[in-house]
Scaffold this motif. Structure first.
Motif, PDB file in Angstrom:
ATOM      1  N   HIS A  73       8.462  11.394  -4.350  1.00 30.44           N
ATOM      2  CA  HIS A  73       7.329  10.665  -3.803  1.00 30.44           C
ATOM      3  C   HIS A  73       6.226  11.631  -3.411  1.00 30.44           C
ATOM      4  O   HIS A  73       6.425  12.849  -3.317  1.00 30.44           O
ATOM      5  N   ALA A  74       5.043  11.082  -3.169  1.00 30.94           N
ATOM      6  CA  ALA A  74       3.885  11.909  -2.851  1.00 30.94           C
ATOM      7  C   ALA A  74       4.045  12.590  -1.510  1.00 30.94           C
ATOM      8  O   ALA A  74       4.453  11.969  -0.523  1.00 30.94           O
ATOM      9  N   GLU A  75       3.712  13.861  -1.473  1.00 31.27           N
ATOM     10  CA  GLU A  75       3.739  14.616  -0.223  1.00 31.27           C
ATOM     11  C   GLU A  75       2.676  14.070   0.723  1.00 31.27           C
ATOM     12  O   GLU A  75       1.530  13.918   0.355  1.00 31.27           O
ATOM     13  N   GLY A  76       3.090  13.746   1.915  1.00 34.02           N
ATOM     14  CA  GLY A  76       2.139  13.277   2.920  1.00 34.02           C
ATOM     15  C   GLY A  76       1.974  11.779   2.969  1.00 34.02           C
ATOM     16  O   GLY A  76       1.654  11.229   4.018  1.00 34.02           O
ATOM     17  N   SER A  77       2.183  11.079   1.859  1.00 31.43           N
ATOM     18  CA  SER A  77       1.971   9.630   1.841  1.00 31.43           C
ATOM     19  C   SER A  77       3.221   8.843   1.503  1.00 31.43           C
ATOM     20  O   SER A  77       3.264   7.631   1.716  1.00 31.43           O
ATOM     21  N   HIS A  78       4.233   9.491   0.912  1.00 31.12           N
ATOM     22  CA  HIS A  78       5.492   8.846   0.529  1.00 31.12           C
ATOM     23  C   HIS A  78       5.312   7.770  -0.547  1.00 31.12           C
ATOM     24  O   HIS A  78       6.171   6.906  -0.703  1.00 31.12           O
ATOM     25  N   VAL A  79       4.218   7.810  -1.288  1.00 29.37           N
ATOM     26  CA  VAL A  79       4.057   6.892  -2.413  1.00 29.37           C
ATOM     27  C   VAL A  79       4.998   7.322  -3.538  1.00 29.37           C
ATOM     28  O   VAL A  79       4.997   8.496  -3.925  1.00 29.37           O
ATOM     29  N   PRO A  80       5.817   6.412  -4.083  1.00 28.18           N
ATOM     30  CA  PRO A  80       6.694   6.802  -5.190  1.00 28.18           C
ATOM     31  C   PRO A  80       5.897   7.421  -6.335  1.00 28.18           C
ATOM     32  O   PRO A  80       4.865   6.883  -6.748  1.00 28.18           O
ATOM     33  N   SER A  86       0.833  -1.204   0.000  1.00 23.37           N
ATOM     34  CA  SER A  86       0.000   0.000   0.000  1.00 23.37           C
ATOM     35  C   SER A  86       0.866   1.252   0.000  1.00 23.37           C
ATOM     36  O   SER A  86       0.474   2.279  -0.576  1.00 23.37           O
ATOM     37  N   ASN A  87       2.040   1.174   0.632  1.00 25.46           N
ATOM     38  CA  ASN A  87       2.962   2.316   0.624  1.00 25.46           C
ATOM     39  C   ASN A  87       3.375   2.689  -0.790  1.00 25.46           C
ATOM     40  O   ASN A  87       3.809   3.816  -1.037  1.00 25.46           O
ATOM     41  N   MET A  88       3.294   1.748  -1.722  1.00 30.61           N
ATOM     42  CA  MET A  88       3.732   2.004  -3.092  1.00 30.61           C
ATOM     43  C   MET A  88       2.577   2.376  -4.011  1.00 30.61           C
ATOM     44  O   MET A  88       2.813   2.727  -5.170  1.00 30.61           O
ATOM     45  N   CYS A  89       1.340   2.282  -3.520  1.00 30.35           N
ATOM     46  CA  CYS A  89       0.224   2.544  -4.438  1.00 30.35           C
ATOM     47  C   CYS A  89      -0.858   3.419  -3.817  1.00 30.35           C
ATOM     48  O   CYS A  89      -1.009   4.577  -4.191  1.00 30.35           O
ATOM     49  N   HIS A  90      -1.620   2.897  -2.840  1.00 31.00           N
ATOM     50  CA  HIS A  90      -2.804   3.617  -2.367  1.00 31.00           C
ATOM     51  C   HIS A  90      -2.650   4.285  -1.010  1.00 31.00           C
ATOM     52  O   HIS A  90      -3.655   4.667  -0.390  1.00 31.00           O
ATOM     53  N   GLU A  91      -1.411   4.452  -0.545  1.00 29.84           N
ATOM     54  CA  GLU A  91      -1.234   5.199   0.699  1.00 29.84           C
ATOM     55  C   GLU A  91      -1.740   6.632   0.547  1.00 29.84           C
ATOM     56  O   GLU A  91      -2.192   7.253   1.523  1.00 29.84           O
ATOM     57  N   SER A  92      -1.679   7.150  -0.673  1.00 32.75           N
ATOM     58  CA  SER A  92      -2.226   8.500  -0.905  1.00 32.75           C
ATOM     59  C   SER A  92      -3.713   8.539  -0.589  1.00 32.75           C
ATOM     60  O   SER A  92      -4.234   9.550  -0.091  1.00 32.75           O
ATOM     61  N   THR A  93      -4.416   7.451  -0.875  1.00 30.31           N
ATOM     62  CA  THR A  93      -5.828   7.351  -0.510  1.00 30.31           C
ATOM     63  C   THR A  93      -5.994   7.355   0.996  1.00 30.31           C
ATOM     64  O   THR A  93      -6.847   8.062   1.555  1.00 30.31           O
ATOM     65  N   SER A  94      -5.161   6.554   1.682  1.00 30.75           N
ATOM     66  CA  SER A  94      -5.273   6.411   3.131  1.00 30.75           C
ATOM     67  C   SER A  94      -4.962   7.708   3.870  1.00 30.75           C
ATOM     68  O   SER A  94      -5.400   7.895   5.003  1.00 30.75           O
ATOM     69  N   VAL A  95      -4.213   8.605   3.237  1.00 32.10           N
ATOM     70  CA  VAL A  95      -3.905   9.908   3.827  1.00 32.10           C
ATOM     71  C   VAL A  95      -4.962  10.941   3.431  1.00 32.10           C
ATOM     72  O   VAL A  95      -5.389  11.766   4.250  1.00 32.10           O
ATOM     73  N   ALA A  96      -5.407  10.897   2.185  1.00 36.98           N
ATOM     74  CA  ALA A  96      -6.311  11.926   1.667  1.00 36.98           C
ATOM     75  C   ALA A  96      -7.722  11.818   2.222  1.00 36.98           C
ATOM     76  O   ALA A  96      -8.307  12.817   2.672  1.00 36.98           O
ATOM     77  N   LEU A  97      -8.311  10.623   2.178  1.00 37.13           N
ATOM     78  CA  LEU A  97      -9.731  10.498   2.498  1.00 37.13           C
ATOM     79  C   LEU A  97     -10.064  10.723   3.972  1.00 37.13           C
ATOM     80  O   LEU A  97     -11.145  11.274   4.271  1.00 37.13           O
ATOM     81  N   PRO A  98      -9.212  10.336   4.940  1.00 39.34           N
ATOM     82  CA  PRO A  98      -9.553  10.685   6.319  1.00 39.34           C
ATOM     83  C   PRO A  98      -9.705  12.188   6.535  1.00 39.34           C
ATOM     84  O   PRO A  98     -10.486  12.618   7.391  1.00 39.34           O
ATOM     85  N   GLN A  99      -8.986  12.994   5.763  1.00 44.72           N
ATOM     86  CA  GLN A  99      -9.089  14.443   5.900  1.00 44.72           C
ATOM     87  C   GLN A  99     -10.352  14.982   5.246  1.00 44.72           C
ATOM     88  O   GLN A  99     -10.891  16.011   5.681  1.00 44.72           O
ATOM     89  N   THR A 100     -10.841  14.304   4.219  1.00 38.42           N
ATOM     90  CA  THR A 100     -12.007  14.825   3.504  1.00 38.42           C
ATOM     91  C   THR A 100     -13.313  14.196   3.962  1.00 38.42           C
ATOM     92  O   THR A 100     -14.284  14.900   4.241  1.00 38.42           O
ATOM     93  N   ILE A 101     -13.355  12.868   4.075  1.00 38.04           N
ATOM     94  CA  ILE A 101     -14.623  12.213   4.436  1.00 38.04           C
ATOM     95  C   ILE A 101     -14.507  11.344   5.682  1.00 38.04           C
ATOM     96  O   ILE A 101     -15.463  10.660   6.051  1.00 38.04           O
ATOM     97  N   GLY A 102     -13.332  11.314   6.321  1.00 40.83           N
ATOM     98  CA  GLY A 102     -13.218  10.668   7.624  1.00 40.83           C
ATOM     99  C   GLY A 102     -12.976   9.182   7.623  1.00 40.83           C
ATOM    100  O   GLY A 102     -13.005   8.548   8.685  1.00 40.83           O
TER     101      GLY A 102
END
Length: 782
Positions: free
Chosen positions: A749-756, A187-203
């Motif tokens: 890598h992605a800011e906040g999630s470290h996804v490459p 997940s660190n290489m693909c959808h960690e951006s999701t795991s960081v983004a969505l808690p801030q927007t929809i919880g």
């Protein structure tokens, strides 16, 4: 057995739909090639069905009422790959040094077949030699105890995403009992951006869509998700939606067959006639890195339309009641899109105002919209903001917590979402550590662990000394491959749990073990009888999975048994952690999972066998916002381009996006063909816009070297790439993952999630005078 040797590559445009006879032929071919035509067919009949096994490739949802064939072409390939009749016994390694095997392609290594016995690297001969399971566990335990005495944080426990919920729970407990939260995963290489983004927007850290929503949606919007290759079973839901007249709007740089048209292999009409279903009603080839700009354009058109409606007293375009009741930050976001100039939007997105306005009209007319996305959004420097922009778009229309609507991240590995649910996370705040402490009588570590990028950095600086890999091909999947591989050889210990040989097993530490495990499709017999495991799909449903085939060899151990074996050899005995009982009866592991997460896994053993699985509670589905302010939040992006720090090196710098082929799942390459893109016999290609080929002074068939256009003192290059024209926006390029990973700087890598940020890599090209098209290496190594 010899390494794979490429024939002369062939390039023929593929004009057929995805699915259809092409898929049937591909499935039959791989079953024959893996020498399991009958056994494989029997297994496929039980794939993704009640009483059968959950697919070992993608994590797409499993319906309660499955089709006759509830598998896709790639799922069938994954099954054949695991059930293959081919073997790599210890005798194979007696004939091959690891140094010689390093020259083999990814495809050739895995094509050798199933591993059959535990192995230890012998330095004197540079070969893997057979050891007993007891010897392997004792050796691993001794090394881990010595490292723990020096610094328990120097060991990394990686999980690839295929392990069951039961194995994952045991594995995370092993790591925390050892003394760290170093639990990176795929997940660190693909959808960690999701795991960081969505808690801030929809919880919530996951999507809100279920299979039922696809039956009630009015419009579907796709962003950066090639469904025909990465999750083909979803094509059934898309086909059914199109038959109801539901528009599907696609944003994707490359024009992909699976997003253009589909012929259902289970439909007699579509198989016996030229009939096919057009998938995308509007296909917008957004520029690589231009998704924030594209979504901003849609939002700008929607807000402008709503402003006009307010002014004129007509029906609102936006869901004003939802916005007022459930959201925060709308006015700031609306001001942002109002102030953004259309010229900037068109320049950064590569799309016209008219195209984006047309997409906005489709969105505005729909009462229930699903937003689907993949790594085309998450693997950018602004990947978190990419996901939040899609969330912003859906919030404008109230399309969260409504039947037939929601946000739908499509996960890759078959249980990557589930293993996060049961504690595979480097973030201690996401795990109920107090509950684990009470259950097992220890003080869990509270310090943040290492994610994938940080693990690589730790290998480079020497702070990481050991790596335990629960599946996967870590070294081929990570960025900056050449640098990481060089440093990897300085590790003290590497342990790999696997079914087949891959490059991560050949580049090793001073002490190295390779432990062969049962696959999910195989019958797992333990003290209490045949075992069942469980997984979570992309939509948050938990499913049972039963093995249906005899094990490849009697010498294999299950993943839970291997985790327990390492734990018992490494840790002090703890009467509250019944490793042997858990191995003997996985139902006891599920009881332990329920005790740790009762709100998610209530009556786990009683519910997980129900057809279609049981859902994880996801508050946003009920419009309950588990955010600090109790609202769904609009978040204003700080840039229009998804990779703003990519240098503008001039007209010769291209934006490279990495892609998978039709014959591939993640780092597993089933063959050197990519049928949907018309590429056969090689993966050493670079897909370019025809005008760019001419503009840069190249010709089709030229062989070039790609060099990363980043000035940080490191030369990153991949040679031997054939220039191949393709339908891709100007200024953009595409090359295969993982072959192009050496071009990705670790810091990119992605800011906040470290996804490459593998979907937008700045590169320059130079003519490779030493290469010839007829001698292309099928899988160049760094």
């Amino acid at each position: 057995m010899a390494a794979s040797v490429s024939e002369k590559p062939n390039f023929e445009p593929y004009e057929h739909p995805s699915g259809g006879w092409g898929s049937i032929k591909a499935v039959a071919t791989i079953l024959r090639r893996e020498r399991i035509p009958i056994q494989g067919a029997k297994a496929l009949a039980r794939q993704n069905k009640h009483g059968g096994f959950a697919c070992v490739s993608c994590a797409w949802a499993k319906p309660a009422k499955p089709r006759a064939a509830e598998f896709c072409e790639n799922g069938a390939k994954a099954t054949a790959w695991e059930l293959t009749a081919k073997r790599m016994p210890p005798g194979f390694f007696a004939e091959h040094t690891l140094s010689s095997l390093e020259t083999w392609s990814d495809h050739a290594l895995e094509e050798g077949g199933r591993l059959t016995a535990p192995l230890r690297w012998d330095e004197a001969s540079d070969r893997y030699v057979e050891v007993s399971w007891d010897e392997a566990f004792a050796g691993i335990g001794a090394e881990l105890r010595a490292l723990r005495a020096h610094d328990p944080k120097s060991v990394v426990f990686y999980a690839s995403g295929r392990a069951s919920l039961e194995t994952s729970y045991m594995y995370q407990l092993l790591a925390r009992l050892y003394g760290n939260n170093n639990l990176p995963d795929s997940s660190n290489m693909c959808h960690e951006s999701t795991s960081v983004a969505l808690p801030q927007t929809i919880g919530v850290p996951v999507g809100t869509v279920t299979l039922d929503d696809f039956e009630h949606t009015d419009a579907i919007f796709f962003f950066g998700q090639n469904v025909g290759v990465n999750s083909p079973r979803m094509l059934h839901q898309l086909q059914e939606a199109r038959e109801r007249g539901v528009p599907i709007v696609t944003f994707n740089p490359l024009r992909e067959r699976g997003l253009v048209s589909f012929a259902n292999p289970q439909s007699p009409i579509e198989m016996l006639t030229p009939a096919q279903t057009a998938i995308s009603t509007q296909y917008l080839q957004v520029k690589v890195g231009g998704d924030i700009a594209a979504i901003t354009g849609m939002c700008k058109a929607l807000v402008a339309g709503d402003d006009a409606a307010v002014r004129d007293g007509t029906q609102r375009v936006l869901d004003a009641d939802f916005i007022a009741t459930h959201t925060h930050g709308f006015e700031a976001f609306a001001d942002f899109v109002r102030a953004t100039d259309w010229n900037d939007i068109e320049r950064e997105s590569g799309l016209s105002r008219g195209e984006l306005t047309e997409a906005a009209v489709v969105f505005a007319r729909a009462k229930a919209v699903i937003g689907v996305y993949g790594m085309g959004l998450t693997q950018h420097r602004k990947g978190v903001q990419n996901v939040q922009m899609l969330s912003n778009l859906l919030l404008l229309g109230g399309h969260i917590g409504r039947r037939g609507a929601g946000i739908c991240p499509v996960r890759g590995h078959s249980n990557v979402q589930g293993q996060r649910t049961v504690g595979i996370s480097e973030k201690p705040e996401l795990v109920p550590l107090d509950k684990l402490a009470a259950q097992y009588g220890f003080e869990p570590p509270r310090e943040k662990g290492l994610n994938t990028v940080e693990t690589c950095a730790g290998v480079l600086d020497g702070s990481v000394r050991a790596f335990i890999g629960l599946g996967g091909n870590f070294l081929r999947a990570v960025p900056d491959t050449a640098r990481v591989e060089k440093a990897w050889r300085t590790l003290r210990l590497t342990v790999q749990v696997a079914t087949k040989l891959n490059r991560s097993h050949l580049v090793h530490g001073e002490v190295a073990y390779l432990l062969p495990c049962l696959g999910r499709i195989e019958i797992d017999r333990q003290a209490s009888g045949e075992q069942t495991v469980s997984v979570e799909d992309s939509t948050g449903f938990m499913h049972a999975s039963d093995g249906v085939a005899e094990p490849a060899e009697s010498t294999l151990r299950s993943e839970p048994a291997i985790v327990a074996g390492i734990a018992k050899a490494t840790l002090d005995a703890n009467p509250r952690v019944p490793w042997d009982d858990w191995v003997g009866d996985y139902g006891q592991v599920r009881d332990a999972i329920e005790a740790t997460w009762p709100e998610i896994f209530n009556d786990f053993n009683g519910r997980f066998r129900q057809p279609g699985g049981f859902p994880k509670p996801i508050a946003a589905r009920q419009r309950e916002w588990k955010t600090p302010n109790g609202k769904a939040n609009f978040i204003v992006p700080d840039a229009l381009v998804s990779d703003p720090d990519t240098p503008d090196g001039g007209p010769d710098v291209l934006r490279l996006t990495t892609v998978r082929s039709d014959d591939q799942f993640n780092t597993t390459v089933y063959s050197l063909d990519d049928r949907f893109r018309g590429i056969y016999g090689t993966r050493s290609v670079l897909l370019l816009n025809r005008h760019d080929i001419q503009r840069l002074g190249f010709a089709e068939g030229d062989v070039v070297t790609a060099t990363t256009a980043v000035d940080d003192g490191v030369l990153r290059r991949v040679p031997g790439l054939r220039v191949t024209p393709y339908d891709i926006p100007p200024g953009c390029a595409a090359g295969y993952f993982p072959e192009c990973n050496p071009l990705v700087p670790l810091a990119h890598h992605a800011e906040g999630s470290h996804v490459p940020a593998s979907k937008s890599i700045p590169i320059r090209l130079s003519l490779d005078a030493k290469a010839a098209t007829q001698n292309l290496d099928p899988s160049p190594l760094p």
